[in-house]
Design an enzyme around this catalytic site. Sequence first.
Site, PDB file in Angstrom:
ATOM      1  N   CYS A 135       0.960  -1.209  -0.001  1.00 39.83           N
ATOM      2  CA  CYS A 135      -0.065   0.003   0.082  1.00 39.83           C
ATOM      3  C   CYS A 135       1.034   1.269   0.029  1.00 39.83           C
ATOM      4  O   CYS A 135       1.139   1.653   1.036  1.00 39.83           O
ATOM      5  CB  CYS A 135      -0.751   0.090   1.130  1.00 39.83           C
ATOM      6  SG  CYS A 135      -1.844   1.484   1.295  1.00 39.83           S
ATOM      7  N   CYS A 138      -0.346   4.030   2.204  1.00 38.28           N
ATOM      8  CA  CYS A 138      -0.090   3.978   3.505  1.00 38.28           C
ATOM      9  C   CYS A 138       1.318   4.157   3.866  1.00 38.28           C
ATOM     10  O   CYS A 138       1.417   4.749   5.218  1.00 38.28           O
ATOM     11  CB  CYS A 138      -0.609   2.512   4.024  1.00 38.28           C
ATOM     12  SG  CYS A 138      -2.166   1.857   3.263  1.00 38.28           S
ATOM     13  N   ASP A 139       2.206   3.641   2.877  1.00 42.54           N
ATOM     14  CA  ASP A 139       3.434   3.602   3.543  1.00 42.54           C
ATOM     15  C   ASP A 139       4.495   4.524   2.772  1.00 42.54           C
ATOM     16  O   ASP A 139       5.846   4.757   3.132  1.00 42.54           O
ATOM     17  CB  ASP A 139       4.200   2.296   3.573  1.00 42.54           C
ATOM     18  CG  ASP A 139       3.274   1.301   4.490  1.00 42.54           C
ATOM     19  OD1 ASP A 139       2.597   1.632   5.422  1.00 42.54           O
ATOM     20  OD2 ASP A 139       2.974   0.219   4.110  1.00 42.54           O
TER      21      ASP A 139
END
Length: 309
Positions: A135, A138-139
């Site tokens: 992701c 997200c990261d």
Amino acid sequence: MDQEVRNVTIIGSGPAGLTAAVYASRGDLQPLVVEGVEAGGQLMLTTDVENYPGFVDGIMGPELMERMRKQAARFGTDYLTDNVRSVDLSTRPFKVATAGDTIETRSLIIATGASARMLGVPGERELLGHGVSTCATCDGFFFRDRKLLIVGGGDSAMEEAIFLTKFASSVTVIHRRDKLRASKIMQDRAKENPKITFIWDSVVSEIVGNGKVAGARLRNLKTGDETTVEAGGIFVAIGHTPNTALFEDQVELNGGYIVTPREDTQTTVAGVFAAGDVVDHRYRQAITAAGMGCMAAMDAERFLEGADH
Ligand code: NAP
């Protein structure tokens, strides 16, 4: 919690599950949503959602899900924050078991969505969360000024590659063919981005690193050549697998996706409906999942009106 037999139980709390809950609760069916401990579905892992109609300037994925959740609650939806352990669709009412409860329900809407697919190569599991990610939104933030790899040739891979150029020093897309699957507009955007390069006809055979990702072994499928590329992070963007393990042998599946053989959302078991990415391998959008959630709630309502139970 209400121990009586439920009219409608919805498993899953992404756009499909929560839209089903909005409709079923407005239909006075007092649905129960078993929302899972990681509630909200895949939109919880995204940032800007720009293509959900009605939000002119876009909306953050988690905020959209929070709004849907509150909207369904307003009309009397109950929530159970737990993962489903098993279902029994061979008896009526159906049974849905979590760690702490067994729910009996006259109708069931399955909206369990899909999960990111992994490569299954050495190093991937061990280094997940230590440089391997599924992701980017997200990261990505954690990968400033690093050389990054993205695996995959679809829209997700292009979208993530472009997103990661905000942080990374460079992004290399590894694709197993010499043609991308992504839509033309996403391909063009990625190819025009000066930070993005492509390695074609190649697969990752191993992710290397000691405690954190250092690079990957690549194999060229045309020549058989093996090379090692250095990287500070690897993003796997090779599609998704529907979350249907609970329903194997209970409803018909096709390639892991739930089959809805009629024109509506009913599965091969009367009174069990399915909506969203757990059914849909073609469109996989929040708005199509929401649309199917609406359909499933209306189908469940019609079933309950006609069903003898
Ligand atoms: P996808 O379209 O299924 O693409 C998956 C990609 O991963 C393909 O290029 C595939 O290669 C590759 N792949 C699959 N398994 C692999 C493996 N084991 N090793 C190496 N490569 C592998 O999945 P997606 O990109 O997640 O997109 C899913 C759907 O969402 C699509 O319909 C897409 O259009 C949509 N979407 C749209 C947007 C947007 O419009 N902004 C953004 C994201 C997703 P092959 O090409 O060789 O099969």
